[in-house]
Design a protein around this motif. Structure first.
Motif, PDB file in Angstrom:
ATOM      1  N   SER A   1       0.824  -1.203   0.000  1.00 23.96           N
ATOM      2  CA  SER A   1       0.000   0.000   0.000  1.00 23.96           C
ATOM      3  C   SER A   1       0.861   1.256   0.000  1.00 23.96           C
ATOM      4  O   SER A   1       1.948   1.293   0.588  1.00 23.96           O
ATOM      5  N   LEU A   2       0.357   2.286  -0.674  1.00 25.88           N
ATOM      6  CA  LEU A   2       1.032   3.594  -0.674  1.00 25.88           C
ATOM      7  C   LEU A   2       0.607   4.434   0.517  1.00 25.88           C
ATOM      8  O   LEU A   2       1.193   5.501   0.756  1.00 25.88           O
TER       9      LEU A   2
ATOM     10  N   ILE B   1      -6.709   9.613  -1.723  1.00 27.08           N
ATOM     11  CA  ILE B   1      -6.131   8.301  -2.003  1.00 27.08           C
ATOM     12  C   ILE B   1      -5.599   8.303  -3.433  1.00 27.08           C
ATOM     13  O   ILE B   1      -6.333   8.594  -4.378  1.00 27.08           O
TER      14      ILE B   1
ATOM     15  N   GLU C   1      -3.277   3.479  -5.736  1.00 30.61           N
ATOM     16  CA  GLU C   1      -3.822   2.729  -4.609  1.00 30.61           C
ATOM     17  C   GLU C   1      -5.244   2.255  -4.916  1.00 30.61           C
ATOM     18  O   GLU C   1      -5.622   1.123  -4.587  1.00 30.61           O
TER      19      GLU C   1
ATOM     20  N   THR D   1      -5.093  -0.718  -7.011  1.00 29.09           N
ATOM     21  CA  THR D   1      -4.704  -1.882  -6.223  1.00 29.09           C
ATOM     22  C   THR D   1      -5.910  -2.499  -5.534  1.00 29.09           C
ATOM     23  O   THR D   1      -6.048  -3.728  -5.449  1.00 29.09           O
TER      24      THR D   1
END
Length: 474
Positions: free
Chosen positions: A209-210, A274, A278, A281
């Protein structure tokens, strides 16, 4: 069975109401959430809560003059004379479990401080499955008090790991003998002739995750559709929280439930802070939870006998900055489990994810007119004035692993009393404010007492004719 004997049984059942309520409240008050993995070398393999519940039931049975057995803290049994240990092949086993799913959030009542109110006992496990355990306890007490003699003695089995893999039963079957016939008191009336198979999967993202400081609270057990979901995360030093509400329910019967994980991911897809990478993903997860028929993986399957395939996302996590989604899947016997695994794996990989199968319980089925299924259904209909048919279901019970097993009760279809008292998404099994109607437990006890006499006569008749009753299995 003669009507005079039925009247005697009914009178005795009604006289036990106050005592049964007290026993049920006491056992519901014990927080017995089973550990997913047995603790090796521990005297409490599934946790102290399960051990306390098991000991409490065995001690209560002993106080009633019953014989108790403890199978290395995995499960226990009660019987009139210990027949399940010396001649299990003659025994009719009644299987229940004392472990419960986690309480979760959103309760109006206290989950482990049970109350008796408006004719119901309210608390986690009141319906699934501690009321059945108490019913089984009083079934044995009734056979004893009423001096009902059976050719095939009855034993009550009390498991401690049904909700998380049935490792209690795995241990038992490895070290002990199963009863000649088992009734699983963990579903609805009348008798069930088949169950879907069940699988659980974990889908993980292929990249980290970023987001920073991610904390997720979205789902508590693989077989519960979560009613609430929350995630907190940081971007550029700023902390944000996203929340969603749904309607909780059992993942085996997702109709009427609203998955809060879907709402949570939907909000994250449009969150301005966000990053798009992400969102990309997480998008495969969002696709998986949008439907409950497996169409996201191309595995939808209709079956008129056992019911259609279902697939629900039930737990969302982010550990070590890797997102993961748990899937709970129920499939009919007409679906190939190997095909399901291949499809989910390939679809996940095509979207940059990794799929891992975590558990599998195969489907099982008898003919709908199997003699035991037919007899139990007849007893239920005769004593309730109904004309219901034997059924199949999605929920995975001990019948998936036990030989010669048939689910039978103890839930009734009429839950209006619960529905009128609680808001939608509350009051049923696996939901907040789980409740059970006491008069229905008494009715179930009566049906089981009559059913044992009728079932004993049926088994005896087959034995006299030297016919194996299980020759009619599919």
């Amino acid at each position: 069975m003669e009507e005079t004997q039925k009247k005697s049984i009914r009178s005795w059942v009604d006289s036990q109401k106050d005592s049964l309520i007290l026993d049920l409240v006491k056992i519901v008050n014990l927080e017995s959430v089973s550990h997913p993995e047995p603790e090796k070398g521990k005297q409490t393999p599934f946790g102290e809560g399960c051990q306390r519940a098991l000991h409490a039931m065995l001690e209560r049975g002993s106080s009633m003059g019953l014989c108790a057995a403890n199978y290395e803290e995995r499960l226990g049994s009660l019987s009139l004379r210990g027949e399940e240990r010396c001649s299990p092949e003659r025994v009719i086993g009644v299987w229940t479990h004392l472990d419960v799913v986690p309480a979760g959030e959103g309760w109006q009542y206290k989950p482990f401080d049970a109350v008796y109110e408006d004719g119901m006992v309210i608390g986690r496990g009141a319906q699934d499955n501690k009321s059945a355990a108490i019913m089984g306890l009083y079934l044995l007490k009734g056979l004893k008090d009423l001096d009902i003699s059976l050719e095939h003695p009855v034993a009550l089995y009390l498991g401690c790991s049904e909700e998380c893999g049935m490792q209690d039963l795995d241990y038992f079957l490895k070290h002990y003998h199963a009863p000649g016939l088992s009734l699983i008191a963990d579903c609805g009336f009348p008798a069930c002739y088949g169950e879907k198979g069940s699988m659980t999967f974990e889908i993980r993202t292929g990249r980290k995750s970023l987001l920073s400081d991610v904390k997720v609270d979205a789902g508590t057990a693989h077989n519960i559709v979560p009613g609430t979901a929350r995630v907190r995360f940081a971007v550029d030093g700023e902390t944000y929280t996203v929340e969603a509400e749904g309607v909780s329910g059992h993942s085996a019967f997702p109709e009427g439930s609203v998955n809060a994980i879907e709402g949570l991911l939907g909000k994250m897809m449009v969150h301005s802070k966000i990053p798009e990478e992400e969102k990309n993903t997480l998008r495969p997860f969002w696709n998986f939870v949008k439907t409950t028929d497996g169409s996201a993986a191309g595995i939808q399957k209709e079956d008129p006998l056992l019911g259609n395939l279902t697939c629900c996302g039930t737990i969302l996590t982010c550990k070590d900055n890797v997102w993961a989604l748990s899937l709970d899947l129920r499939y009919p016997d007409s679906a190939d489990p190997a095909w399901i695994v291949r499809k989910i794996t390939s679809v996940a990989e095509a979207q940059g994810c990794i799929a891992e199968q975590k558990s599998h319980l195969p489907s099982f089925g008898l003919k709908p007119d199997h003699p035991v299924v037919k007899k139990l259904t007849e007893v239920y209909n005769q004593e309730t004035g109904r004309s219901d048919q034997a059924y199949s279901m999605a929920g995975g019970t001990y019948a998936a692993k036990l030989p010669r097993a048939i689910p039978f009760g103890i839930a009734f279809a009429d839950k209006r009393k619960i529905q009128e008292k609680f808001p939608k998404g509350h009051g049923d099994y696996h939901q907040p404010d789980e409740a059970v109607i006491i008069d229905q437990i008494l009715d179930a006890l009566y049906i089981y007492l009559v059913g044992m006499v009728e079932l004993d006569a049926l088994l005896t008749e087959y034995e006299r004719n030297e016919v194996t009753i299980w020759e009619t299995t599919v």
